[in-house]
Design a protein around this motif. Structure first.
Motif, PDB file in Angstrom:
ATOM      1  N   ARG A 147      42.575  27.735 -76.823  1.00 31.97           N
ATOM      2  CA  ARG A 147      41.324  27.278 -76.205  1.00 31.97           C
ATOM      3  C   ARG A 147      41.380  25.775 -75.890  1.00 31.97           C
ATOM      4  O   ARG A 147      40.857  25.320 -74.881  1.00 31.97           O
ATOM      5  N   ALA A 148      42.039  25.021 -76.766  1.00 35.00           N
ATOM      6  CA  ALA A 148      42.143  23.577 -76.572  1.00 35.00           C
ATOM      7  C   ALA A 148      43.129  23.202 -75.471  1.00 35.00           C
ATOM      8  O   ALA A 148      43.074  22.096 -74.923  1.00 35.00           O
ATOM      9  N   GLY A 149      44.050  24.104 -75.153  1.00 30.41           N
ATOM     10  CA  GLY A 149      44.992  23.860 -74.066  1.00 30.41           C
ATOM     11  C   GLY A 149      46.016  22.784 -74.347  1.00 30.41           C
ATOM     12  O   GLY A 149      46.497  22.112 -73.425  1.00 30.41           O
ATOM     13  N   VAL A 150      46.373  22.603 -75.620  1.00 33.54           N
ATOM     14  CA  VAL A 150      47.314  21.527 -75.964  1.00 33.54           C
ATOM     15  C   VAL A 150      48.770  21.927 -75.724  1.00 33.54           C
ATOM     16  O   VAL A 150      49.650  21.062 -75.668  1.00 33.54           O
ATOM     17  N   ASN A 151      49.022  23.220 -75.610  1.00 32.91           N
ATOM     18  CA  ASN A 151      50.377  23.676 -75.289  1.00 32.91           C
ATOM     19  C   ASN A 151      50.518  23.716 -73.776  1.00 32.91           C
ATOM     20  O   ASN A 151      50.117  24.678 -73.116  1.00 32.91           O
ATOM     21  N   THR A 152      51.045  22.661 -73.226  1.00 34.42           N
ATOM     22  CA  THR A 152      51.156  22.557 -71.775  1.00 34.42           C
ATOM     23  C   THR A 152      52.506  23.088 -71.305  1.00 34.42           C
ATOM     24  O   THR A 152      53.363  23.446 -72.098  1.00 34.42           O
ATOM     25  N   GLY A 153      52.675  23.119 -70.026  1.00 35.46           N
ATOM     26  CA  GLY A 153      53.942  23.577 -69.450  1.00 35.46           C
ATOM     27  C   GLY A 153      53.729  24.772 -68.559  1.00 35.46           C
ATOM     28  O   GLY A 153      53.149  25.780 -68.984  1.00 35.46           O
ATOM     29  N   PHE A 180      53.219  30.682 -67.252  1.00 33.59           N
ATOM     30  CA  PHE A 180      53.701  31.778 -66.412  1.00 33.59           C
ATOM     31  C   PHE A 180      54.077  32.992 -67.261  1.00 33.59           C
ATOM     32  O   PHE A 180      53.653  34.123 -66.972  1.00 33.59           O
ATOM     33  N   TRP A 181      54.858  32.770 -68.326  1.00 32.87           N
ATOM     34  CA  TRP A 181      55.319  33.890 -69.132  1.00 32.87           C
ATOM     35  C   TRP A 181      54.189  34.534 -69.934  1.00 32.87           C
ATOM     36  O   TRP A 181      54.170  35.751 -70.123  1.00 32.87           O
ATOM     37  N   ARG A 182      53.232  33.738 -70.379  1.00 33.80           N
ATOM     38  CA  ARG A 182      52.062  34.329 -71.056  1.00 33.80           C
ATOM     39  C   ARG A 182      51.247  35.170 -70.082  1.00 33.80           C
ATOM     40  O   ARG A 182      50.745  36.236 -70.440  1.00 33.80           O
TER      41      ARG A 182
END
Length: 436
Positions: free
Chosen positions: A96-102, A107-109
């Motif tokens: 929810r926080a969106g801290v995992n960027t890239g 795309f893979w998720r």
């Protein structure tokens, strides 16, 4: 609205007494001896988030990603901390926080969690395409040509680990409704899973056969949604809830004596629909009824009294050891029943495996997201398996089955990995053949 660490029942966080009994059971703490890499340390971080003293950050996300989610800490905990709920809530907060960027991760998720694992027809179509790649000669050609080297490093690592897709899926092996040869005593629904359906459909066939041999009418819908376990473990709580509703709609619990799972990881999640849908005004009661009917296949056979076959699964005596799926042993607390089934079979010598409950490193997608740690855990497990001298290792989860098969194959030793139910089914078939 999904619960967050700041809205979850604070008593769950307060249950941790900081006693440290979880520490020696935690594979990541064992590897680093760092407090933050322990269940106690992670709960402290979660509590800091709940108290507003710590923001969700990339560092927090990395720590939650390093956790296997094996739940060994839950078994060791004298206070009964529900680490599974805390862990999944933390991962949901991270997404929810969106801290995992890239862009590659997004795309893979999107392709896997949001598309393939929410659409069983599409997932089977993708599996058929993968099988064509594996068996047409294209896989060998790509590897020999060196074209794999053109892929990003993450995909180069994943490609050799791709599971070998079965020629026929569960719906091609099991009819929607099958009746036992003797008088029917029970009516059960069989969940075929995702990986189990595509890679080990024979385990589903074996499960149906063992249930039939023990007086169960078996209903197996030919097209089943993912149970949502993969989504819940990876922070996509909304999708997990959606899939739980779809699964309950497909298999209304009041129609069955039991709803059978043969995959340890899936079964652990399937028992939590009541918690997952507790605030849903339409599904909360249905979900509680669902939870009361879910049974792991080993557990169910123990409850009804599994019929012992007169002959064993093989012509000669065989030494077998048993690796415990983390979520079967710790998530569902099913430890005795699989061993009882193995010990029931004539001709099997069951040897205890050292650290049988220690994670093998599969842990959902952990072998992909944390390959180095996963490999260390796998090598530790393989060494213990080889020390037993067993020629077969039994385990009740498809992720463990794939992980152990890879490790044992790489070791060069001829050790088969099978589901305990497949050994029971083989014994029943040999018994039937002898009587014919």
């Amino acid at each position: 609205m999904s619960a967050t660490l700041r809205t979850i029942d604070y008593a769950i966080l307060q249950q941790c007494m900081h006693c440290g009994m979880c520490l020696p059971t935690c594979p990541t703490y064992d590897a680093t001896k760092r407090e933050r890499n322990s269940p106690r340390g992670r709960i402290s971080l979660m509590r800091a988030v709940a108290d507003g003293d710590l923001e969700i950050s990339r560092e927090f996300a990395d720590e939650m990603s390093y956790c296997l989610g094996c739940l060994a800490c839950q078994t060791a905990c004298p206070a009964g901390v529900d680490y599974a709920e805390l862990f999944e809530t933390a991962r949901s907060d991270i997404e929810r926080a969106g801290v995992n960027t890239g862009s590659a991760r997004k795309f893979w998720r999107a392709i896997t969690l949001r598309f393939l694992f929410k659409r069983p027809r599409a997932l089977r179509a993708a599996a058929r395409a993968l099988r064509l790649y594996q068996h047409s000669g294209l896989e060998e050609l790509v590897r020999r040509s060196g074209a794999i080297g053109l892929l990003p490093a993450s995909l180069r690592r994943i490609e050799p680990q791709a599971p070998r897709v079965a020629a026929v899926f569960s719906n091609g092996l099991i009819a929607a409704l099958e009746q036992p040869a003797s008088a029917a005593k029970y009516r059960v629904a069989l969940l075929t899973g995702c990986v189990q359906d595509l890679v080990y459909p024979d385990v589903n066939r074996d499960t149906a056969d063992v249930l039939l041999a023990n007086g169960c009418v078996v209903e197996t819908p030919p097209l089943q949604p993912c149970c949502g376990s993969l989504h819940a473990h990876n922070g996509d709580t909304d999708s997990a809830r959606e899939l739980a509703r779809r699964t309950i709609d497909l298999l209304s619990p009041e129609g069955y004596d039991a709803i059978i799972s043969n995959a340890g990881g899936c079964g652990s999640h399937l028992r939590r629909y009541g918690t997952l849908l507790a605030d849903d005004p339409v599904y909360a009661e249905k979900a509680r009824a669902w939870d009361s009917k879910v049974r792991d296949v080993h557990e169910w056979l123990g409850e009804i009294g599994c019929r012992a076959p007169k002959v064993g699964p093989f012509d000669s005596s065989v030494t077998v050891t048993y690796h415990e799926s983390c979520h079967l042993a710790h998530g569902q607390r099913i430890v005795r029943q699989p061993r009882a089934l193995l010990e029931m079979l004539p001709g099997l010598s069951v040897v205890e495996l050292k650290e049988s409950t220690w994670c093998c490193g599969s842990a959902g997608i952990y072998a992909l997201s944390q390959p180095e740690q996963a490999e260390r855990l796998l090598q530790r497990k393989v060494a213990h398996v080889l020390d037993t001298g067993a020629t077969i290792v039994a385990t009740g989860n498809p992720g463990c089955q794939m992980q152990l098969a890879k490790g044992l194959r790489d070791s060069g030793r001829a050790v088969r990995v099978v589901h305990p139910i497949s050994l029971v089914a083989a014994a029943y078939r040999r018994e039937a053949g002898a009587a014919a």
